[in-house]
Design a protein around this motif. Structure first.
Motif, PDB file in Angstrom:
ATOM      1  N   GLY A  96       0.832  -1.206   0.000  1.00 41.07           N
ATOM      2  CA  GLY A  96       0.000   0.000   0.000  1.00 41.07           C
ATOM      3  C   GLY A  96       0.862   1.250   0.000  1.00 41.07           C
ATOM      4  N   GLY A  97       1.979   1.209   0.740  1.00 39.67           N
ATOM      5  CA  GLY A  97       2.903   2.333   0.772  1.00 39.67           C
ATOM      6  C   GLY A  97       3.552   2.583  -0.577  1.00 39.67           C
ATOM      7  N   ILE A  98       3.903   1.501  -1.274  1.00 44.54           N
ATOM      8  CA  ILE A  98       4.487   1.654  -2.616  1.00 44.54           C
ATOM      9  C   ILE A  98       3.486   2.303  -3.565  1.00 44.54           C
ATOM     10  CG2 ILE A  98       5.434   0.456  -4.625  1.00 44.54           C
ATOM     11  CD1 ILE A  98       6.452  -1.708  -2.703  1.00 44.54           C
ATOM     12  N   LEU A  99       2.246   1.811  -3.533  1.00 47.19           N
ATOM     13  CA  LEU A  99       1.210   2.386  -4.405  1.00 47.19           C
ATOM     14  C   LEU A  99       0.996   3.859  -4.086  1.00 47.19           C
ATOM     15  CD1 LEU A  99      -1.441  -0.497  -4.478  1.00 47.19           C
ATOM     16  CD2 LEU A  99      -0.016   0.296  -6.373  1.00 47.19           C
ATOM     17  N   ALA A 100       0.964   4.196  -2.802  1.00 46.96           N
ATOM     18  CA  ALA A 100       0.784   5.596  -2.411  1.00 46.96           C
ATOM     19  C   ALA A 100       1.944   6.454  -2.925  1.00 46.96           C
ATOM     20  CB  ALA A 100       0.677   5.701  -0.887  1.00 46.96           C
ATOM     21  N   GLY A 101       3.164   5.920  -2.832  1.00 46.72           N
ATOM     22  CA  GLY A 101       4.324   6.658  -3.319  1.00 46.72           C
ATOM     23  C   GLY A 101       4.299   6.865  -4.818  1.00 46.72           C
ATOM     24  N   LEU A 102       3.919   5.826  -5.569  1.00 43.55           N
ATOM     25  CA  LEU A 102       3.843   5.944  -7.027  1.00 43.55           C
ATOM     26  C   LEU A 102       2.775   6.953  -7.445  1.00 43.55           C
ATOM     27  CD1 LEU A 102       4.172   2.164  -8.041  1.00 43.55           C
ATOM     28  CD2 LEU A 102       5.906   3.949  -8.290  1.00 43.55           C
ATOM     29  N   LEU A 103       1.626   6.898  -6.771  1.00 40.11           N
ATOM     30  CA  LEU A 103       0.561   7.859  -7.071  1.00 40.11           C
ATOM     31  C   LEU A 103       0.998   9.276  -6.710  1.00 40.11           C
ATOM     32  CD1 LEU A 103      -2.529   5.800  -5.839  1.00 40.11           C
ATOM     33  CD2 LEU A 103      -1.889   6.289  -8.215  1.00 40.11           C
ATOM     34  N   ALA A 104       1.757   9.410  -5.611  1.00 42.40           N
ATOM     35  CA  ALA A 104       2.252  10.728  -5.210  1.00 42.40           C
ATOM     36  C   ALA A 104       3.236  11.284  -6.231  1.00 42.40           C
ATOM     37  CB  ALA A 104       2.904  10.642  -3.828  1.00 42.40           C
ATOM     38  N   LEU A 105       4.093  10.405  -6.802  1.00 42.25           N
ATOM     39  CA  LEU A 105       5.015  10.834  -7.851  1.00 42.25           C
ATOM     40  C   LEU A 105       4.253  11.364  -9.059  1.00 42.25           C
ATOM     41  CD1 LEU A 105       7.839   8.113  -7.942  1.00 42.25           C
ATOM     42  CD2 LEU A 105       8.113  10.531  -7.392  1.00 42.25           C
ATOM     43  N   ASN A 106       3.174  10.676  -9.412  1.00 39.22           N
ATOM     44  CA  ASN A 106       2.375  11.105 -10.566  1.00 39.22           C
ATOM     45  C   ASN A 106       1.650  12.418 -10.308  1.00 39.22           C
ATOM     46  OD1 ASN A 106       2.660   9.607 -12.872  1.00 39.22           O
ATOM     47  ND2 ASN A 106       1.114   8.084 -12.354  1.00 39.22           N
ATOM     48  N   ALA A 107       1.240  12.624  -9.047  1.00 40.78           N
ATOM     49  CA  ALA A 107       0.381  13.778  -8.748  1.00 40.78           C
ATOM     50  C   ALA A 107       1.150  15.004  -8.295  1.00 40.78           C
ATOM     51  CB  ALA A 107      -0.627  13.391  -7.661  1.00 40.78           C
ATOM     52  N   ALA A 108       2.426  14.834  -7.880  1.00 38.37           N
ATOM     53  CA  ALA A 108       3.176  15.951  -7.305  1.00 38.37           C
ATOM     54  C   ALA A 108       3.390  17.058  -8.329  1.00 38.37           C
ATOM     55  CB  ALA A 108       4.516  15.454  -6.781  1.00 38.37           C
ATOM     56  N   SER A 109       3.260  18.308  -7.876  1.00 39.57           N
ATOM     57  CA  SER A 109       3.409  19.443  -8.789  1.00 39.57           C
ATOM     58  C   SER A 109       4.549  20.374  -8.401  1.00 39.57           C
ATOM     59  CB  SER A 109       2.093  20.247  -8.820  1.00 39.57           C
ATOM     60  OG  SER A 109       1.729  20.655  -7.511  1.00 39.57           O
ATOM     61  N   SER A 110       5.083  20.228  -7.186  1.00 42.58           N
ATOM     62  CA  SER A 110       6.194  21.069  -6.748  1.00 42.58           C
ATOM     63  C   SER A 110       7.409  20.208  -6.430  1.00 42.58           C
ATOM     64  CB  SER A 110       5.799  21.880  -5.513  1.00 42.58           C
ATOM     65  OG  SER A 110       5.673  21.024  -4.386  1.00 42.58           O
ATOM     66  N   LEU A 111       8.565  20.845  -6.318  1.00 43.00           N
ATOM     67  CA  LEU A 111       9.797  20.111  -6.034  1.00 43.00           C
ATOM     68  C   LEU A 111       9.739  19.439  -4.669  1.00 43.00           C
ATOM     69  CD1 LEU A 111      12.637  19.382  -6.997  1.00 43.00           C
ATOM     70  CD2 LEU A 111      13.460  21.511  -5.942  1.00 43.00           C
ATOM     71  N   ASP A 112       9.235  20.144  -3.658  1.00 44.43           N
ATOM     72  CA  ASP A 112       9.149  19.556  -2.323  1.00 44.43           C
ATOM     73  C   ASP A 112       8.234  18.336  -2.318  1.00 44.43           C
ATOM     74  OD1 ASP A 112      10.874  21.390  -1.237  1.00 44.43           O
ATOM     75  OD2 ASP A 112       9.298  22.725  -0.481  1.00 44.43           O
ATOM     76  N   GLN A 113       7.136  18.411  -3.052  1.00 45.24           N
ATOM     77  CA  GLN A 113       6.225  17.262  -3.151  1.00 45.24           C
ATOM     78  C   GLN A 113       6.910  16.082  -3.837  1.00 45.24           C
ATOM     79  OE1 GLN A 113       2.756  18.797  -5.175  1.00 45.24           O
ATOM     80  NE2 GLN A 113       1.887  19.667  -3.304  1.00 45.24           N
ATOM     81  N   MET A 114       7.736  16.376  -4.845  1.00 40.46           N
ATOM     82  CA  MET A 114       8.448  15.305  -5.545  1.00 40.46           C
ATOM     83  C   MET A 114       9.485  14.658  -4.630  1.00 40.46           C
ATOM     84  SD  MET A 114       7.048  15.040  -8.454  1.00 40.46           S
ATOM     85  CE  MET A 114       8.175  13.992  -9.341  1.00 40.46           C
ATOM     86  N   TYR A 115      10.192  15.457  -3.850  1.00 41.20           N
ATOM     87  CA  TYR A 115      11.151  14.895  -2.906  1.00 41.20           C
ATOM     88  C   TYR A 115      10.441  14.007  -1.883  1.00 41.20           C
ATOM     89  CZ  TYR A 115      14.881  18.057  -4.523  1.00 41.20           C
ATOM     90  OH  TYR A 115      15.834  18.708  -5.273  1.00 41.20           O
ATOM     91  N   LEU A 116       9.309  14.463  -1.393  1.00 45.90           N
ATOM     92  CA  LEU A 116       8.544  13.694  -0.416  1.00 45.90           C
ATOM     93  C   LEU A 116       8.055  12.381  -1.027  1.00 45.90           C
ATOM     94  CD1 LEU A 116       7.501  13.849   2.500  1.00 45.90           C
ATOM     95  CD2 LEU A 116       5.390  14.859   1.612  1.00 45.90           C
ATOM     96  N   ALA A 117       7.585  12.441  -2.278  1.00 43.96           N
ATOM     97  CA  ALA A 117       7.118  11.239  -2.959  1.00 43.96           C
ATOM     98  C   ALA A 117       8.270  10.262  -3.190  1.00 43.96           C
ATOM     99  CB  ALA A 117       6.464  11.609  -4.292  1.00 43.96           C
ATOM    100  N   ALA A 118       9.450  10.774  -3.576  1.00 41.56           N
ATOM    101  CA  ALA A 118      10.618   9.911  -3.783  1.00 41.56           C
ATOM    102  C   ALA A 118      11.016   9.225  -2.486  1.00 41.56           C
ATOM    103  CB  ALA A 118      11.789  10.729  -4.327  1.00 41.56           C
ATOM    104  N   ALA A 119      10.954   9.970  -1.368  1.00 39.35           N
ATOM    105  CA  ALA A 119      11.278   9.386  -0.064  1.00 39.35           C
ATOM    106  C   ALA A 119      10.266   8.304   0.306  1.00 39.35           C
ATOM    107  CB  ALA A 119      11.316  10.473   1.002  1.00 39.35           C
ATOM    108  N   LEU A 120       8.989   8.561   0.019  1.00 36.12           N
ATOM    109  CA  LEU A 120       7.938   7.582   0.332  1.00 36.12           C
ATOM    110  C   LEU A 120       8.136   6.303  -0.471  1.00 36.12           C
ATOM    111  CD1 LEU A 120       5.289   7.099   1.884  1.00 36.12           C
ATOM    112  CD2 LEU A 120       4.063   8.077  -0.067  1.00 36.12           C
TER     113      LEU A 120
END
Length: 401
Positions: free
Chosen positions: A292-316
């Motif tokens: 579930g965490g992997i899926l959430a991270g992949l979806l976050a990568l797709n949805a992120a619009s700012s650099l900080d969001q992308m860093y957070l998604a990569a960490a997740l």
């Protein structure tokens, strides 16, 4: 656990952690040294891709052979030999002078590393009680992202700017660790028990590939093979393509490298925590959490619009993708009996490495076809769902988990 047993476990896991750090260095080495190798040997992009694949290809026969020999002649002997092979041929990477010889030494270095990994998992598993195997394997395997993160930092220094120094470092470190293994690393007590039958007429059991497909192990083996295959496919898509995916999404190369560092940093933490939860929770709960965490991270990568969001998604993604791999390795130490544990983990690792080879190639094909970063990330989602289903089916065949 008695004091001597506790010391045995600490020394074993610590030495295995050091070797996992070396694996992490090697995983990053090819990508970091790529520009220098391309210039030095005059390679085009397709030849560079073959260079990347050569090391991963070597992991396959290494995992198959290393695990089986570890079940037959001992974990410690085969691990020392595997690390020595890896060290020698990593150093040879610096000294070769043709493309073909470069491919050969990378393949052989990969074979040594591939043989070592199932033995590390087996040793860490067998150094502790059944109730602590997830934690032990997690602590051991978190060395991999630690090594990758260290090399990322080294690459930013003047020393790391020379591609040859990367391979000098990767070859000399295991040479330093080998005497430590010879002196301090204890042989697995569980393995020694299988080599000392209770009666003179009782033969010591011998590992065989066919034992993985007998009535007791067939479904366990098939479930874990499929899960290893698809999970490692996603792991290596992320390891190989994350900086490039950032570039595809409009960020700079430096920002992509920073995302990779956050990915590895969080992977270290995730591997340890998920390993501990594997021992404390029902295994099915851990599987639901990590996939579930992997899926959430992949979806976050797709949805992120700012650099900080992308860093957070990569960490997740890093915390759960690499942590998931550590949990899968722990499962290999749990589901197979001592007599075939090395063989079972070795073959499963080899199956996983096939996925590891295919994943980056499929991602590259999708990018070339115009699907973009979003297409690559979306394509990874079905792989995660399939892996999760297989692992949940596996837990149903294991009592008390």
């Amino acid at each position: 656990m008695q004091k001597s047993d506790r010391q045995h476990a600490i020394v074993t896991v610590a030495i295995c952690f050091l070797i996992a750090v070396i694996e992490g260095l090697d995983i990053q080495a090819a990508g970091i040294a790529a520009a220098g190798i391309r210039e030095y040997f005059g390679l085009d992009s397709s030849q560079l891709g073959v260079f990347f694949s050569a090391g991963i290809l070597g992991l396959l026969p290494g995992a198959l052979v290393g695990g089986r020999f570890a079940d037959r002649i001992g974990r410690k002997k085969v691990l020392i030999g595997s690390v020595a092979i890896f060290a020698v041929f990593t150093l040879c990477t610096v000294w070769v002078n043709s493309f073909n010889s470069l491919l050969l030494v990378r393949f052989l270095a990969g074979a040594g590393l591939g043989a070592a990994m199932p033995i590390l998992i087996t040793l860490a598993s067998e150094a502790v009680s059944l109730q602590n195997r997830g934690r032990a394997v997690g602590l051991m395997y978190c060395g991999m992202p630690v090594g990758a993160a260290i090399l990322s930092l080294v690459a930013s220094t003047e020393f790391g700017a020379n591609w040859k120094n990367i391979f000098y470092l990767g070859g000399l470190l295991p040479i330093i660790v080998i005497p430590v293994m010879m002196w301090l690393l204890p042989e697995s007590k569980e393995f020694l028990k299988t080599q000392n039958p209770k009666s003179a007429t009782e033969a010591a059991p011998q590992a065989a590939f066919k034992e993985l497909l007998n009535a007791d192990n067939l479904f366990r083996t098939l479930f874990i093979w499929v899960s290893y295959f698809f999970t490692l496919m996603v792991v290596y898509i992320m390891l190989s393509w994350l900086p490039s995916l950032f570039t595809e999404l409009g960020f700079s190369r430096k920002e992509g490298a920073t995302a990779q560092f956050y990915f590895m940093l969080s992977a270290t933490v995730g591997t340890v925590i998920l390993g501990m939860l594997t021992d404390r929770w029902k295994k099915a709960y851990v599987i639901v959490l990590m996939y579930g965490g992997i899926l959430a991270g992949l979806l976050a990568l797709n949805a992120a619009s700012s650099l900080d969001q992308m860093y957070l998604a990569a960490a997740l993604v890093g915390a759960f993708v690499i942590g998931c791999q550590g949990v899968l390795y722990a499962f290999g130490g749990i589901v197979y009996p001592t007599e075939v544990r090395g063989t079972g983990i070795g073959v499963a690792s080899a199956v996983g490495r096939i996925g590891a080879m295919l994943g980056p190639a499929i991602a590259g094909a999708l990018l070339n076809a115009g699907f973009g970063a979003a297409g690559v990330i979306s394509a990874a989602i079905p792989c995660i769902v399939i892996s999760a289903v297989m692992m949940l089916l596996l837990t149903r065949r294991m009592k008390g988990v």
